[in-house]
Scaffold this motif. Sequence first.
Motif, PDB file in Angstrom:
ATOM      1  N   PRO A  97      -8.616   6.574   0.328  1.00  0.00           N
ATOM      2  CA  PRO A  97      -8.334   5.659  -0.786  1.00  0.00           C
ATOM      3  C   PRO A  97      -7.874   4.276  -0.347  1.00  0.00           C
ATOM      4  CG  PRO A  97      -7.449   7.836  -1.250  1.00  0.00           C
ATOM      5  CD  PRO A  97      -7.940   7.874   0.160  1.00  0.00           C
TER       6      PRO A  97
ATOM      7  N   PHE B  77     -15.848   3.988  -6.814  1.00  0.00           N
ATOM      8  CA  PHE B  77     -14.641   4.166  -6.002  1.00  0.00           C
ATOM      9  C   PHE B  77     -14.852   5.203  -4.893  1.00  0.00           C
ATOM     10  CE2 PHE B  77     -13.414   2.673 -10.186  1.00  0.00           C
ATOM     11  CZ  PHE B  77     -12.633   1.582  -9.869  1.00  0.00           C
ATOM     12  N   ASN B  78     -15.702   6.192  -5.159  1.00  0.00           N
ATOM     13  CA  ASN B  78     -16.017   7.183  -4.138  1.00  0.00           C
ATOM     14  C   ASN B  78     -17.306   7.901  -4.549  1.00  0.00           C
ATOM     15  OD1 ASN B  78     -16.211   9.341  -2.344  1.00  0.00           O
ATOM     16  ND2 ASN B  78     -13.997   9.666  -2.286  1.00  0.00           N
TER      17      ASN B  78
ATOM     18  N   TYR C  29      -5.875  -0.023  -3.648  1.00  0.00           N
ATOM     19  CA  TYR C  29      -6.785  -0.712  -4.557  1.00  0.00           C
ATOM     20  C   TYR C  29      -6.009  -1.587  -5.544  1.00  0.00           C
ATOM     21  CZ  TYR C  29     -10.549  -1.681  -7.739  1.00  0.00           C
ATOM     22  OH  TYR C  29     -11.477  -2.329  -8.503  1.00  0.00           O
TER      23      TYR C  29
ATOM     24  N   ARG D  78     -13.691   6.750   3.571  1.00  0.00           N
ATOM     25  CA  ARG D  78     -13.524   7.319   2.238  1.00  0.00           C
ATOM     26  C   ARG D  78     -12.056   7.535   1.872  1.00  0.00           C
ATOM     27  NH1 ARG D  78     -18.668   9.320   0.507  1.00  0.00           N
ATOM     28  NH2 ARG D  78     -19.779   7.344   0.467  1.00  0.00           N
TER      29      ARG D  78
ATOM     30  N   GLU E  59     -14.826  -0.543   0.409  1.00  0.00           N
ATOM     31  CA  GLU E  59     -16.089   0.171   0.203  1.00  0.00           C
ATOM     32  C   GLU E  59     -16.836  -0.395  -0.998  1.00  0.00           C
ATOM     33  OE1 GLU E  59     -18.004   4.619   0.104  1.00  0.00           O
ATOM     34  OE2 GLU E  59     -15.832   4.421  -0.046  1.00  0.00           O
TER      35      GLU E  59
ATOM     36  N   TRP F 231      -9.272   2.363   1.592  1.00  0.00           N
ATOM     37  CA  TRP F 231     -10.449   1.512   1.763  1.00  0.00           C
ATOM     38  C   TRP F 231     -11.227   1.341   0.463  1.00  0.00           C
ATOM     39  CZ3 TRP F 231     -10.987  -1.429   5.839  1.00  0.00           C
ATOM     40  CH2 TRP F 231     -10.510  -1.017   7.086  1.00  0.00           C
ATOM     41  N   ASP F 232     -10.661   1.740  -0.681  1.00  0.00           N
ATOM     42  CA  ASP F 232     -11.422   1.681  -1.933  1.00  0.00           C
ATOM     43  C   ASP F 232     -12.050   0.313  -2.172  1.00  0.00           C
ATOM     44  OD1 ASP F 232     -11.147   4.259  -2.658  1.00  0.00           O
ATOM     45  OD2 ASP F 232      -9.514   3.958  -4.081  1.00  0.00           O
ATOM     46  N   TRP F 233     -11.222  -0.733  -2.054  1.00  0.00           N
ATOM     47  CA  TRP F 233     -11.736  -2.073  -2.330  1.00  0.00           C
ATOM     48  C   TRP F 233     -12.797  -2.466  -1.312  1.00  0.00           C
ATOM     49  CZ3 TRP F 233     -12.259  -6.645   0.234  1.00  0.00           C
ATOM     50  CH2 TRP F 233     -12.622  -7.749  -0.539  1.00  0.00           C
TER      51      TRP F 233
END
Length: 465
Positions: A341, A194-195, A413, A339, A347, A343-345
């Motif tokens: 949140p 996730f990061n 997400y 980075r 990334e 854009w979680d999916w």
Amino acid sequence: MPSHRLAAFTLIVPVVGWGILLSPPFESIRPLLGLPEHLPASRFNGHAAEIVPPDRGDAEWFLARVAHYYHVVFAALLYSMIVLGSRLYPGEWRDTRLLGLAGAVMTAVGGLGYAYYSRSPPLHGLFIAGLAVLFASGLLVAVRLRPRDVLDHALRATLTLMLVGGVIGGYLGSSFMDEEAHKGFVEAKIAARFNPDYAEDNELWRAMVAHEHAMVALADVAAFLVALRALHLRWGRSTRLASYMVLVGLVATAVASYAVWPVGGIAHLVITPASLILLIGVTILAFKTTTTGTQPQERLLALGIRVGTLALWASVVVPGAIVASSLRKPTVFINPAFRDPAWDWAELAYNIGHWHILLAAWGIVLLLAALATQEYTRTRRVAILGGWLALAGFTAAPVTVNLYMLGNPPEPYQPNPYDNIWLRLLVEPSLAVMAAGVALAYLAVVYEEAQASLRGLAPRAFEKK
């Protein structure tokens, strides 16, 4: 003795086919393979891809499955590269091919059995033993290779650095015997999905990042160098300069990648310029191949190297630069910062897709090089058609998959935040064309290798009479 060329191709087809059959669109096929329709820890992104679940126990199952399957694919491609190289480089390679075959098969049976059917120690032991045998095969190749020019020295350096990566991989595997280290490593891998910033403090995670980055990059370079041996280069000042750029660039890139383990992400200060030098050298060499007076399959390989190199610039290098520049601050391309949140999916999809593109490039180069060095009786046109289709599908897929990874608006997400129109209309048709090309090429190789075996048996039968 069975043809190693046929054995390598036959191993790759079911290994890659296994991954396709277990993808979400074909989940109803799983019971026919003796598997549950919903694999443990499966969490689907619509009809696109399986993604890591948030629960630690489920995530450990999922990550173990991914790690074993990727190693199985890697082992099959390594064996095929050994087989192709043994045809192009002088020397006695029989024992290396046999070790490579044994290692790849052991890795496939143990790895797939452990990942999908039973997490039993004997299967995992077979998987580890297979990797060890494959390592021994690679060690023999690196020791016996006799460099004749700069590019041969570059290949030997590549193989040596891959062996270093194998040692790091062995260290990572042994860390699982320490329960505390194992627990922290798994949690770091989950957090990194996730990061990646969340996992930077874990020494084992940094070692894994160093291992996987260097190994995939070195594998692609090794395939490129082996494929060049099947062609003729126009030697001159620029060719020699490019050869030294490849040698220096690959060594610096790999060493800096391994340095991520002790020093962390700051190693990218070396990785980025070194990989750029490497890529420029590879691009120059790709356009220094001669095609006049060669066979159609050799011209296809030369074109494939050029097109593939340009495709990697368009689908890996440029998007990678955009993502890297947008990680922590918004840019004209990505807003908010990658980075964030939101854009979680995206990334997660990008990290997965990035590796798939590089693995596909490795496989397609080996395929075209195998077709260029095949002896034909009747199937030359079928093989060349298969090569063209595979190249066309590969060229389209990496470019369009970036639209899937980066071409959607940011959203919170969730398992399926987007309607995956890019996949249905662009990526999956491209992959279907590539698969059709591989199938045709495989049929041609099966026929030609069977004919070669029959021709080899005929004289012996005559002698017995």
